[in-house]
Write a protein that holds these residues in place. Structure first.
Motif, PDB file in Angstrom:
ATOM      1  N   ALA A 103       1.942   4.078   2.668  1.00  0.00           N
ATOM      2  CA  ALA A 103       2.338   3.052   1.526  1.00  0.00           C
ATOM      3  C   ALA A 103       2.825   3.484   0.184  1.00  0.00           C
ATOM      4  N   LEU A 111       1.858   4.382  -5.412  1.00  0.00           N
ATOM      5  CA  LEU A 111       1.093   3.098  -5.065  1.00  0.00           C
ATOM      6  C   LEU A 111       1.451   2.166  -6.319  1.00  0.00           C
ATOM      7  N   GLU A 134      -6.895   8.508  -1.008  1.00  0.00           N
ATOM      8  CA  GLU A 134      -5.515   8.284  -0.647  1.00  0.00           C
ATOM      9  C   GLU A 134      -5.305   9.390   0.487  1.00  0.00           C
ATOM     10  N   ASN A 185      -5.388   8.621   3.784  1.00  0.00           N
ATOM     11  CA  ASN A 185      -4.500   7.466   4.279  1.00  0.00           C
ATOM     12  C   ASN A 185      -3.154   8.395   4.483  1.00  0.00           C
ATOM     13  N   PRO A 219       3.936  -2.432   4.317  1.00  0.00           N
ATOM     14  CA  PRO A 219       3.843  -0.873   4.245  1.00  0.00           C
ATOM     15  C   PRO A 219       2.537  -0.400   4.787  1.00  0.00           C
ATOM     16  N   ASP A 220       1.788  -1.498   5.301  1.00  0.00           N
ATOM     17  CA  ASP A 220       0.265  -1.066   5.619  1.00  0.00           C
ATOM     18  C   ASP A 220       0.377   0.136   6.938  1.00  0.00           C
TER      19      ASP A 220
END
Length: 466
Positions: free
Chosen positions: A99, A142, A262, A265, A379-380
């Protein structure tokens, strides 16, 4: 105005690894292991390494007590941060945050380790600092958001990474929230990184990431010495977010801070190339294994990519179909897919196939297109669709979640296998096992010196640039 800088600074200054969820603690150690493997192999096999080492020596950065993984020499703290950061990114095999469209580990971890050597920090402090650095780097991306930043020609790994590196070093130094804000304000003067390397396969992509690690360390060191940094470094009128993107959302950087990590992620790459091509490489390897492919069987190939993926690995098509060097290959969708289809593998050794006749015969058959189905997932997800025509039949495979993504993360065994595939040739198997164990057990270390010593070759033979 939302007090983004002040809030993030307070969070980073007080972050304690021991209070983090167990899954965050484990993932942090895994990300360090992955990056260390990249640094060691990059020290020996990246074609840009000799020039980086020569620069470090010429500038007096090779006369200190700080370690560079895979190297028997010692450097200044600034030199170690710069070289470890550049080497970490030299193979394009380091971690990715989809992301944010960046690689958070390469600027953050080297800055944390260099700072730790300066003050003798323990492993838990270093890991706390690394988590802080990841959160800052990814959350700024982000808030820009990263795509708009890219459209302006910036390389967010280097720009956002300078702030993440500053956060990591400042946390190692034990700076309070005010000192952390000063470090961010100082890093604001140094946040740089350009995408122009795409024009000719330049090595600047690697260098600017290492430089951001060094910049972050310098910013935190200045703040430690009482140097005043600009206030509101993130959200201010001339702050990072408003100066580097047209329509930022500064408050996005604070969303879930302290509760949503994050770092979790962040993905690890199973292939040493731009992440946008990985889903299609997964598909290509699967086709190779299922269909028993030979190069002459392949009639046509179409890579379906998101828009940002087309920018990096799909266009201009004629250029991507004719890679001439490693950087070209790393950013060539046709090349990485051709390797997967022809050899059933895409590893660091695959760049020896740049002039392989079988791979070359497939390259002009690989087309790259922006695919609406894949774009809708971005963008996932960095998804991909591979359409293959072989022996008169068409085969289509959509890979929504590429191997290594957070939802499809590598196991510890797979991470160790990647690590040993990179490191054993440099350190030897036994020493590589000891180093991997030391990284995984970093939380228990009284300082980082033992781990760093294991990262140096037993003998100085076959050192790049020497």
């Amino acid at each position: 105005m939302v007090a983004v800088t002040e809030t993030i600074a307070q969070y980073c200054a007080t972050l304690d690894f021991a209070t983090l969820p167990p899954e965050v603690q484990e993932r942090t150690r895994f990300l360090v292991l992955d990056l260390v493997g990249n640094i060691i192999r990059g020290r020996h096999d990246a074609e840009s390494t000799p020039a980086l080492l020569a620069m470090a020596r010429a500038l007096g950065l090779a006369a200190g007590g700080s370690a560079v993984f895979g190297d028997s020499a010692r450097y200044t703290p600034a030199g170690a941060a710069m070289l470890n950061g550049a080497l970490a990114h030299s193979l394009d095999f380091d971690d990715t945050h989809a992301a944010g469209t960046l690689h958070p580990g390469a600027p953050v971890i080297p800055a944390a380790l260099a700072a730790a050597e300066m003050v003798g920090a323990d492993g838990r402090t270093v890991l706390s600092a690394i988590v802080a650095g990841y959160e800052v780097t990814c959350r700024l991306a982000l808030a820009l958001p990263g795509g708009d930043h890219y459209d302006r020609g910036y390389h967010p790994t280097a720009t956002c990474g300078a702030f993440g590196a500053a956060a990591a070093a400042a946390r190692v130094f034990g700076l309070d929230a005010k000192g952390m804000q000063d470090a961010f304000g100082i890093a604001l003067s140094q946040a740089a990184g350009s995408l122009q390397f795409l024009a000719n396969g330049a090595w600047t992509k690697r260098f600017q990431v290492g430089w951001s690690a060094m910049n972050g360390l310098a910013a935190a060191t200045l703040a430690r010495e009482g140097f005043r940094g600009a206030s509101e470094a993130f959200e201010g009128k001339a702050g990072f977010l408003r100066a580097y993107a047209p329509n930022p959302t500064p408050e996005r950087a604070l969303q879930g801070l302290g509760h949503q990590f994050e770092l979790m992620n962040t993905a690890v790459k199973p292939y040493p190339s731009c992440r946008y091509g990985h889903a299609c490489v997964d598909a290509a390897i699967a086709f190779h294994n299922e269909l028993g492919l030979k190069a002459e069987d392949i009639e046509s190939v179409t890579m379906g990519l998101p828009n940002k993926g087309m920018l990096l690995v799909g266009a201009p098509l004629a250029y991507k179909q004719n890679p001439q060097n490693v950087v070209d290959g790393q950013f060539s969708g046709p090349f990485v897919v051709a390797c997967g289809l022809v050899h059933g593998h895409m590893g660091w050794d695959s760049y020896a196939h740049l002039q392989d006749p079988a791979v070359r015969s497939v390259l002009p058959k690989v087309n790259c297109v922006e695919d609406p189905e894949i774009q809708a997932l971005f963008p996932d997800y960095m998804s991909g669709k591979l359409t293959l025509k072989v022996r008169g039949q068409e085969h289509v495979r959509v890979v929504k979640i590429a191997k290594g993504e957070p939802e499809n993360f590598l196991t510890e065994a797979e991470l160790r296998a990647k690590f040993h595939g990179l490191v054993d040739a440099v350190l030897g198997r036994d020493r590589a096992v000891q180093l991997a164990d030391a990284v995984i057990g970093l939380e228990r270390a009284a300082d980082v010196n033992g781990m760093l010593r294991l990262g140096a070759p037993m003998m100085a033979a076959r050192l790049a640039g020497e």
